[in-house]
Design an enzyme around this catalytic site. Structure first.
Site, PDB file in Angstrom:
ATOM      1  N   LYS A  85      31.885  48.851 -30.097  1.00  0.00           N
ATOM      2  CA  LYS A  85      31.937  49.896 -29.075  1.00  0.00           C
ATOM      3  C   LYS A  85      33.385  50.144 -28.614  1.00  0.00           C
ATOM      4  O   LYS A  85      34.293  49.397 -28.964  1.00  0.00           O
ATOM      5  CB  LYS A  85      31.047  49.500 -27.893  1.00  0.00           C
ATOM      6  CG  LYS A  85      29.562  49.436 -28.255  1.00  0.00           C
ATOM      7  CD  LYS A  85      29.037  50.728 -28.857  1.00  0.00           C
ATOM      8  CE  LYS A  85      27.542  50.888 -28.758  1.00  0.00           C
ATOM      9  NZ  LYS A  85      26.782  50.112 -29.768  1.00  0.00           N
TER      10      LYS A  85
HETATM   11  C1  PLP Z   1      25.160  49.952 -29.293  1.00  0.00           C
HETATM   12  C2  PLP Z   1      24.100  50.756 -28.665  1.00  0.00           C
HETATM   13  C3  PLP Z   1      23.075  50.186 -27.896  1.00  0.00           C
HETATM   14  C4  PLP Z   1      22.827  48.707 -27.806  1.00  0.00           C
HETATM   15  O1  PLP Z   1      23.887  47.925 -27.544  1.00  0.00           O
HETATM   16  P1  PLP Z   1      23.954  46.372 -28.006  1.00  0.00           P
HETATM   17  O2  PLP Z   1      25.017  45.881 -27.097  1.00  0.00           O
HETATM   18  O3  PLP Z   1      24.359  46.354 -29.438  1.00  0.00           O
HETATM   19  O4  PLP Z   1      22.640  45.770 -27.736  1.00  0.00           O
HETATM   20  C5  PLP Z   1      22.189  51.018 -27.260  1.00  0.00           C
HETATM   21  N1  PLP Z   1      22.282  52.344 -27.379  1.00  0.00           N
HETATM   22  C6  PLP Z   1      23.226  52.940 -28.118  1.00  0.00           C
HETATM   23  C7  PLP Z   1      23.289  54.416 -28.192  1.00  0.00           C
HETATM   24  C8  PLP Z   1      24.152  52.163 -28.795  1.00  0.00           C
HETATM   25  O5  PLP Z   1      25.068  52.755 -29.576  1.00  0.00           O
END
Ligand code: PLP
Length: 397
Positions: free
Chosen positions: A186
Site C-alpha cells: 500500500k
Molecule cells: C489491501 C486492501 C484491503 C485489505 O487490506 P489488508 O491489509 O491486506 O488486509 C482491503 N480493501 C482494499 C481495496 C485493498 O486494496
C-alpha cells in the site's frame, strides 16, 4: 503506490525504539517502555492528517473493515452493498461478522454505480461499502444522499486511496467510517496493519473495545478491566505501528511524487485516439497511485496488455482476468467454498451470485488497463515509460 519503496533508516530508528525497550505490545507495561507508545502516536497523527476525531489502528485493512462493521452494529443477516470490482477483503469482512454481501455493478469511475446501489436496497440493507479502487473515489455525494434517504451506514474502503480527497475532505472521512490498509504494497506500510477512522464517538468506543477482546481500556490494570461487549483480537503490534509512524511522515512526499509521475504518463497518452481515462467524480482528487485507462474494446485491451508487457512495461494490470480483484476470478465465493457451514442467508445470496451476470461491470472492466505508479522511478525512467506506452498504444489503436 508502495511505501516499501521508501523503507529506510527512519523506519529502522522507530522500530529500534521498540526493540530497545522490548515492549512489543501497545497496551500496558508503562514502566518498561521508555515512554514509547507507537500505536497511540500513529493514531493521533493519522486522525489529524485525515481531519477526523478518531483513529483506531488494527492488524490489517481486512480487520479494519471487520472492526468498522462490528463497531457500527452490523451483524448476522444484515445486508452490506459492495462493488464487483474490489479486493476479496470486502466480502471476507462482511461474512466474518455474519452479514450478507450484496454485490452490485460499477461504472466508469471503476467504483460503485449509485443507481445500482439504489436498486439493491432491501429492508435488510444496513450499510453501503464503496471501495475507492486504484487511487480514485466513488461518487460519495450521490451515495451519501442514498444512505441518508434510507438510513444506511456509509463505510468507505479507502485502502487504495489514502491521500485522495472528495469535496475537500480526505477520502475515508466523508462517510460514517473509513478504512485503510498498511499492508506491504500500500501507499504507506506498517508491514501489516490497518486503520478505522470516524467522527462518531460511539463507533470510536466500540472499535477500540472490539479490536481488543471487548476490553473497556479504563484504568491501568488490564486484568481488572471490564468487557462491555464481546470482541475479538485485531490488535496491531508496536513493531508494526513503529514502521507506520515513520512512513506516515513520508506520505506527503510520496503523494507529490506519485502525482508528478502520473501526470507525465497521463499527458503522454492524452492525445491518443481511442484512449479514455477513468472518470473522477466532480470535486474529487485522486491519490495518483494508479493511472487507469479504457480502450475501445475488450479485444483491444487484451492485445494492449500483452503488447505493453512485451515492451517491458511492468505494473500494467488487466484486472478483468486477474484473480484478485474482479468477480470473474472469485469462484471460491460464487461456489460458497467455505471450510465450515455458512448461515442460511449467506448461502442463499451466494447461490444467486453463481448465475448472476454483471454486464455493466464487464463492459468497463473488460476495457480497462491499470498502471501502477511507482515513486522510485527517476525522471528519465518515467519519461521513457511514457514514451514506450504511447508508442505501443498508438501502434495498436
Ligand atoms: C489491501 C486492501 C484491503 C485489505 O487490506 P489488508 O491489509 O491486506 O488486509 C482491503 N480493501 C482494499 C481495496 C485493498 O486494496
Amino acid at each position: 503506490m508502495p511505501g516499501f519503496e521508501v523503507f529506510g533508516k527512519e523506519e529502522r530508528a522507530e522500530v529500534n525504539d521498540v526493540l530497545e525497550s522490548g515492549v512489543l505490545m501497545r497496551y500496558g507495561f508503562e514502566g518498561m517502555r521508555n515512554g514509547h507508545w507507537k500505536a497511540k502516536e500513529f493514531e493521533e497523527a493519522f486522525a489529524k492528517k485525515m481531519k477526523v476525531s478518531h483513529c483506531q489502528l488494527v492488524s490489517s485493512g481486512t480487520s479494519a473493515l471487520t472492526v468498522a462493521l462490528a463497531a457500527a452494529g452490523v451483524g448476522a443477516g444484515d445486508e452490506v452493498i459492495m462493488p464487483t470490482f474490489t479486493f476479496v477483503a470486502s466480502f471476507e469482512s462482511i461474512m466474518a461478522i455474519g452479514a450478507v454481501p450484496v454485490l452490485v455493478d460499477i461504472d466508469d469511475t471503476l467504483t460503485l454505480d449509485p443507481a445500482a446501489v439504489e436498486k439493491a436496497i432491501t429492508a435488510k440493507t444496513k450499510c453501503v461499502m464503496p471501495v475507492h479502487m486504484c487511487g480514485s473515489m466513488a461518487d460519495l455525494k450521490a451515495l451519501k444522499h442514498i444512505c441518508d434517504a434510507h438510513d444506511l451506514l456509509l463505510l468507505e474502503d479507502a485502502c487504495q486511496a489514502i491521500g485522495g480527497s472528495f469535496d475537500g475532505k480526505p477520502l475515508g472521512s466523508y462517510g460514517d467510517l473509513g478504512c485503510f490498509s498498511f499492508d506491504f504494497v500500500k501507499t504507506i506500510t506498517c508491514g501489516e496493519g490497518g486503520a478505522v477512522i470516524t467522527n462518531n464517538e460511539v463507533f470510536k468506543t466500540h472499535a477500540d473495545q472490539y479490536q481488543d477482546h471487548g476490553h473497556d481500556h479504563i484504568g491501568k490494570d488490564r486484568g481488572a478491566e471490564t468487557h462491555p461487549h464481546l470482541g475479538y483480537n485485531f490488535r496491531i503490534s508496536e513493531l508494526n505501528a513503529a514502521v507506520g509512524v515513520a512512513q506516515l511522515r513520508k506520505l506527503d512526499d510520496i503523494l507529490a511524487l506519485q502525482k508528478k509521475h502520473y501526470r507525465l504518463l497521463r499527458d503522454a497518452l492524452a492525445s491518443i485516439e481511442g484512449v479514455n481515462f477513468r472518470r473522477v467524480p466532480e470535486s474529487g482528487e485522486e491519490n495518483y497511485s494508479f493511472l487507469n485507462i479504457f480502450l475501445p474494446s475488450e479485444e483491444k485491451a487484451k492485445k494492449a496488455h500483452k503488447a505493453l508487457s512485451e515492451a517491458g512495461i511492468d505494473g500494467c494490470f488487466y484486472w478483468y482476468t486477474n484473480n484478485w480483484h474482479y468477480i470473474n476470478g472469485w469462484e471460491h465465493l460464487k461456489e460458497a467454498k467455505s471450510l465450515g457451514a455458512l448461515s442460511e442467508p449467506i448461502r442463499t445470496k451466494l447461490a444467486q451470485l453463481s448465475t448472476r451476470q454483471f454486464p455493466k461491470s464487464d463492459h468497463w472492466m473488460g476495457r480497462n488497463l491499470s498502471f501502477l505508479v511507482k515513486v522510485g522511478w527517476s525522471h528519465e525512467e518515467v519519461k521513457r515509460r511514457a514514451h514506450i506506452m504511447k508508442e505501443t498504444l498508438q501502434t495498436l489503436l
